[in-house]
Design a protein around this motif. Structure first.
Motif, PDB file in Angstrom:
ATOM      1  N   ALA A   1       0.833  -1.208   0.000  1.00 35.91           N
ATOM      2  CA  ALA A   1       0.000   0.000   0.000  1.00 35.91           C
ATOM      3  C   ALA A   1       0.866   1.256   0.000  1.00 35.91           C
ATOM      4  O   ALA A   1       0.521   2.252  -0.653  1.00 35.91           O
ATOM      5  CB  ALA A   1      -0.940  -0.006   1.194  1.00 35.91           C
TER       6      ALA A   1
ATOM      7  N   SER B   1       0.274   4.106  -5.624  1.00 34.30           N
ATOM      8  CA  SER B   1      -0.514   5.335  -5.537  1.00 34.30           C
ATOM      9  C   SER B   1      -1.964   4.970  -5.226  1.00 34.30           C
ATOM     10  O   SER B   1      -2.387   3.826  -5.430  1.00 34.30           O
ATOM     11  CB  SER B   1      -0.440   6.132  -6.846  1.00 34.30           C
ATOM     12  N   ASP B   2      -2.714   5.922  -4.725  1.00 32.19           N
ATOM     13  CA  ASP B   2      -4.131   5.672  -4.405  1.00 32.19           C
ATOM     14  C   ASP B   2      -4.894   5.148  -5.614  1.00 32.19           C
ATOM     15  O   ASP B   2      -5.746   4.279  -5.490  1.00 32.19           O
ATOM     16  CB  ASP B   2      -4.822   6.961  -3.930  1.00 32.19           C
ATOM     17  N   ALA B   3      -4.598   5.686  -6.778  1.00 37.98           N
ATOM     18  CA  ALA B   3      -5.344   5.355  -7.997  1.00 37.98           C
ATOM     19  C   ALA B   3      -4.571   4.401  -8.908  1.00 37.98           C
ATOM     20  O   ALA B   3      -4.781   4.395 -10.113  1.00 37.98           O
ATOM     21  CB  ALA B   3      -5.686   6.634  -8.752  1.00 37.98           C
TER      22      ALA B   3
ATOM     23  N   ARG C   1      -3.264   1.558 -11.249  1.00 41.70           N
ATOM     24  CA  ARG C   1      -3.989   0.763 -12.241  1.00 41.70           C
ATOM     25  C   ARG C   1      -3.113  -0.407 -12.655  1.00 41.70           C
ATOM     26  O   ARG C   1      -1.917  -0.249 -12.892  1.00 41.70           O
ATOM     27  CB  ARG C   1      -4.317   1.614 -13.463  1.00 41.70           C
TER      28      ARG C   1
ATOM     29  N   GLU D   1      -7.457  -3.758 -13.164  1.00 42.24           N
ATOM     30  CA  GLU D   1      -7.894  -3.429 -11.807  1.00 42.24           C
ATOM     31  C   GLU D   1      -7.535  -1.976 -11.563  1.00 42.24           C
ATOM     32  O   GLU D   1      -6.555  -1.468 -12.121  1.00 42.24           O
ATOM     33  CB  GLU D   1      -7.187  -4.308 -10.762  1.00 42.24           C
ATOM     34  N   GLN D   2      -8.291  -1.325 -10.713  1.00 44.53           N
ATOM     35  CA  GLN D   2      -8.034   0.083 -10.394  1.00 44.53           C
ATOM     36  C   GLN D   2      -8.096   0.278  -8.890  1.00 44.53           C
ATOM     37  O   GLN D   2      -9.016  -0.214  -8.239  1.00 44.53           O
ATOM     38  CB  GLN D   2      -9.093   0.963 -11.065  1.00 44.53           C
ATOM     39  N   GLY D   3      -7.123   0.998  -8.328  1.00 42.85           N
ATOM     40  CA  GLY D   3      -7.101   1.321  -6.906  1.00 42.85           C
ATOM     41  C   GLY D   3      -6.381   0.261  -6.086  1.00 42.85           C
ATOM     42  O   GLY D   3      -6.347  -0.908  -6.427  1.00 42.85           O
ATOM     43  N   ARG D   4      -5.783   0.716  -4.974  1.00 46.39           N
ATOM     44  CA  ARG D   4      -5.014  -0.185  -4.105  1.00 46.39           C
ATOM     45  C   ARG D   4      -5.801  -1.400  -3.644  1.00 46.39           C
ATOM     46  O   ARG D   4      -5.278  -2.511  -3.602  1.00 46.39           O
ATOM     47  CB  ARG D   4      -4.555   0.566  -2.860  1.00 46.39           C
ATOM     48  N   ALA D   5      -7.060  -1.184  -3.247  1.00 48.57           N
ATOM     49  CA  ALA D   5      -7.869  -2.272  -2.689  1.00 48.57           C
ATOM     50  C   ALA D   5      -8.086  -3.394  -3.691  1.00 48.57           C
ATOM     51  O   ALA D   5      -8.289  -4.546  -3.292  1.00 48.57           O
ATOM     52  CB  ALA D   5      -9.212  -1.740  -2.202  1.00 48.57           C
ATOM     53  N   SER D   6      -8.022  -3.105  -4.973  1.00 50.04           N
ATOM     54  CA  SER D   6      -8.173  -4.133  -6.009  1.00 50.04           C
ATOM     55  C   SER D   6      -6.828  -4.644  -6.518  1.00 50.04           C
ATOM     56  O   SER D   6      -6.681  -5.827  -6.808  1.00 50.04           O
ATOM     57  CB  SER D   6      -8.965  -3.583  -7.192  1.00 50.04           C
TER      58      SER D   6
ATOM     59  N   ASP E   1       1.108   2.746 -12.277  1.00 47.19           N
ATOM     60  CA  ASP E   1       0.597   1.754 -13.217  1.00 47.19           C
ATOM     61  C   ASP E   1       1.501   0.533 -13.191  1.00 47.19           C
ATOM     62  O   ASP E   1       2.719   0.660 -13.024  1.00 47.19           O
ATOM     63  CB  ASP E   1       0.606   2.288 -14.657  1.00 47.19           C
TER      64      ASP E   1
END
Length: 123
Positions: free
Chosen positions: A23, A27-29, A31, A44-49, A102
């Protein structure tokens, strides 16, 4: 963090299963785009994914090692099985703040041909 150091930090976080370290690197966003050469790829997009997607892709080859390489002139990783076969190449896009913005993973056998002939392919 230095641009080339990001690959070593990513390897350490993935090998240690350290989601907190992952994490911090992403970056937060962030990809992630996966090219498998068939319909099992995607994005996938975002850290959680992205974090679970990276872990899942890594665990498909638990006997393989991650090694830092240059891909398209930037930092990247290669996933190499004990016999030397490359089963994945990850290109890392680094943001100006040093975070990973990315990642592009290629595991399509046809795109790994040059990597498996012993000729490090740029991309």
């Amino acid at each position: 963090m230095p641009r080339d150091d990001v690959a070593a930090r990513l390897i350490a976080a993935l090998d240690q299963g350290d989601d907190v370290a992952l994490a911090r690197l992403l970056s937060d966003a962030v990809r992630m785009v996966v090219d498998t050469g068939d319909d099992t790829g995607g994005s996938e997009q975002g850290r959680a994914s992205v974090i679970p997607a990276l872990r899942t892709r890594r665990m498909r080859h638990p006997d393989a090692s991650l090694e830092p390489v240059r891909v398209n002139g930037g930092p990247g990783l290669v996933l190499r099985r004990p016999g030397g076969e490359v089963v994945g190449v990850l290109c890392i896009g680094v943001e100006p703040d040093g975070s990973i913005g990315d990642v592009w993973l290629s595991s399509a056998p046809g795109k790994l041909t040059r990597w498996n002939r012993g000729e490090p392919a740029e991309g």
